[in-house]
Design an enzyme around this catalytic site. Structure first.
Site, PDB file in Angstrom:
ATOM      1  N   ASP A   1       5.141   1.902   8.283  1.00 36.31           N
ATOM      2  CA  ASP A   1       6.037   0.799   7.949  1.00 36.31           C
ATOM      3  C   ASP A   1       7.400   1.386   7.642  1.00 36.31           C
ATOM      4  OD1 ASP A   1       4.087  -1.107   8.229  1.00 36.31           O
ATOM      5  OD2 ASP A   1       3.562  -1.141   6.103  1.00 36.31           O
ATOM      6  N   ASP A  21      -2.754 -11.745  11.583  1.00 33.27           N
ATOM      7  CA  ASP A  21      -3.198 -11.665  10.192  1.00 33.27           C
ATOM      8  C   ASP A  21      -4.180 -12.802   9.941  1.00 33.27           C
ATOM      9  OD1 ASP A  21      -1.644  -9.449   9.233  1.00 33.27           O
ATOM     10  OD2 ASP A  21       0.131 -10.729   9.398  1.00 33.27           O
TER      11      ASP A  21
END
Lengths: 261, 206
Positions: free
Chosen positions: A11, A130
């Protein structure tokens, strides 16, 4: 025999690899290009870079970073987190990424999957999704719902139905992140991973919940995942790629063994 | 100098960067003259056989490619470039291809007994069947990175240099003859083994 892949996720925030830590917020771990190159030398099979603030800041992905990775890493890597349109996809692929990953954008504008697959090939388009457990109902036959914006917004869409639709539109791979297990380090969400892996004809990458190497072995064998995504396990030096692969091999998982000659 | 053929079949950045990594100058071009006169030619590509063949015709590259092959200089096909060197492809109900080697391109089949994810995406072992200069310093059985739904099916066993197994299909992953060699996997994305193979290609003398 096709081997199972170990993928490291980085990330990126303000040009630094970052990781959210409970009660401490985000801490910077290092330069994305240096870290990517190190994991490449350590024997990782693939890398994923998410520019986690690009969307919020409404800017395109840091292309210089993508170029830097491509000049130093000679395994496949994908980039996501700030893809807004076909031009963004093209920029990332031309900079040397193997694949682009779309998540929230694809839920809101599914045609981006079709257009991207048509322009660059299905193998370039990874659908990130997700999913969060919910009550079984006619609206949610799998018992899992799709969320967007980093797990903040429920979309009222069934997870397995969405995976199938995305593949029909042209997604070449699915990266399935389970919100309930993400960050808990107690193992991947095997139920939804297996449901999606068995429902679609493309590879599925399991994400969210890895804490120890046996978690990877579990999701790669019991839940039929083709690849397992990890982050904090290696970012904080708790485990090495080599150590994880050794344990996978001992558990009978077929892995890529020869990354150094 | 390495000449990389651009026939609008995918992104060639990573191929060029891999040659830079091993210290080799490389140029991406669609110019038939440059291709015909190249020292070493790399013929990559991803995507569908029919549109690739159409692009090759539209760019006037068919003659340049066979001209280069006749020069006797080293030719390396990668992925789609390892398929359309054969006579025909099963893609789009049959597509005529370049015919540099006898054979066809077949598609993986997913069956009830052996369900397969198609395309094959990931690292798989490449088992050498006989030696080639490209295999120098690389052990047989090392994994390389594959992304494909179709695979080369050369008509002659002598043209098979390596094979790989996916599901219950053992397919040809490296094929060639004389100055032509081609691999179904992506050496430019296959880590150190892939870079070694590209290095070997740069040193291959005929």
């Amino acid at each position: 025999m096709l081997t199972k892949r170990v993928i490291v996720c980085l990330d990126v925030r303000n040009k630094k690899v970052t990781k959210g830590v409970k009660f401490k917020g985000n801490i910077d771990l290092g330069d994305p290009v240096d870290m990517g190159a190190q994991y490449y030398h350590d024997g990782v099979d693939e890398l994923v870079f998410y520019d986690i603030t690009a969307s919020a800041e409404n800017r395109s992905i840091d292309i210089e970073m993508v170029k830097g990775v491509a000049e130093n890493v000679f395994i496949p890597f994908s980039v996501g987190g700030g893809i807004r349109n076909l031009d963004d996809m093209r920029d990332v692929l031309l900079a040397g990424a193997e694949k682009v990953s779309v998540n929230s954008l694809a839920v809101q504008h599914p045609e981006i999957i079709r257009d991207g697959a048509k322009a660059f090939g299905n193998q370039c388009i990874v659908l990130g999704m997700d999913a969060k457990k919910t009550d079984l109902s006619s609206q949610f036959p799998s018992g899992y719902e799709i969320y967007i914006n980093g797990g903040r917004k429920a979309m009222g869409i069934d997870a397995v139905e969405w995976a199938k639709k995305a593949v029909d539109l042209g997604a070449g791979e699915i990266c399935l992140n389970a919100i309930d297990t993400d960050g808990v380090k107690n193992g991947y969400e095997l139920t939804i991973t297996k449901m999606v892996a068995d429902a679609v004809p493309v590879p599925v990458i399991a994400s969210g919940g890895a804490g120890v190497p046996s978690h990877l072995a579990e999701v790669l064998t019991k839940a039929n995942a083709d690849a397992a995504l990890i982050a904090s396990m290696v970012h904080f030096g708790t485990y090495t790629i080599e150590g994880i692969k050794k344990e996978l091999k001992e558990s009978g998982v077929s892995i890529r063994e020869s990354w150094s000659l | 100098m390495i000449t990389i053929v651009d026939y609008k079949a995918g992104n060639l950045t990573s191929v060029k960067l891999a040659f830079y990594e091993i210290g080799q100058a490389a140029e991406i071009t669609s110019d038939p003259e440059k291709i015909a006169k190249a020292e070493r030619l790399v013929f990559p590509g991803v995507g569908a056989a029919r549109s690739a063949m159409q692009n090759i015709e539209d760019l006037g590259l068919r003659g340049a490619l066979s001209g280069f092959l006749n020069s006797g200089n080293p030719f390396l096909g990668i992925c789609l470039g390892a398929q359309i060197i054969l006579e025909s492809s099963k893609e789009n109900d049959g597509t005529d291809c370049l015919g540099f080697l006898p054979g066809t391109t077949e598609i993986f089949q997913s069956t009830k007994d052996v369900p397969l994810k198609i395309p094959q995406i990931g690292w798989n072992q490449v088992d050498f069947k006989k030696h080639h200069f490209l295999f120098n310093d690389i052990p047989s059985g090392v994994e390389f990175y594959f992304v494909h739904s179709y695979y080369p099916f050369p008509a002659n066993n002598e043209d098979v240099f390596a094979t790989t197994e996916y599901g219950d299909t053992r397919f040809t992953s490296v094929l060639g003859r004389d100055n032509l060699i081609a691999c179904q996997f992506h050496p430019e994305k296959s880590g150190k083994a892939g870079l070694q193979m590209l290095k070997n290609f740069c040193g291959w003398k005929l």
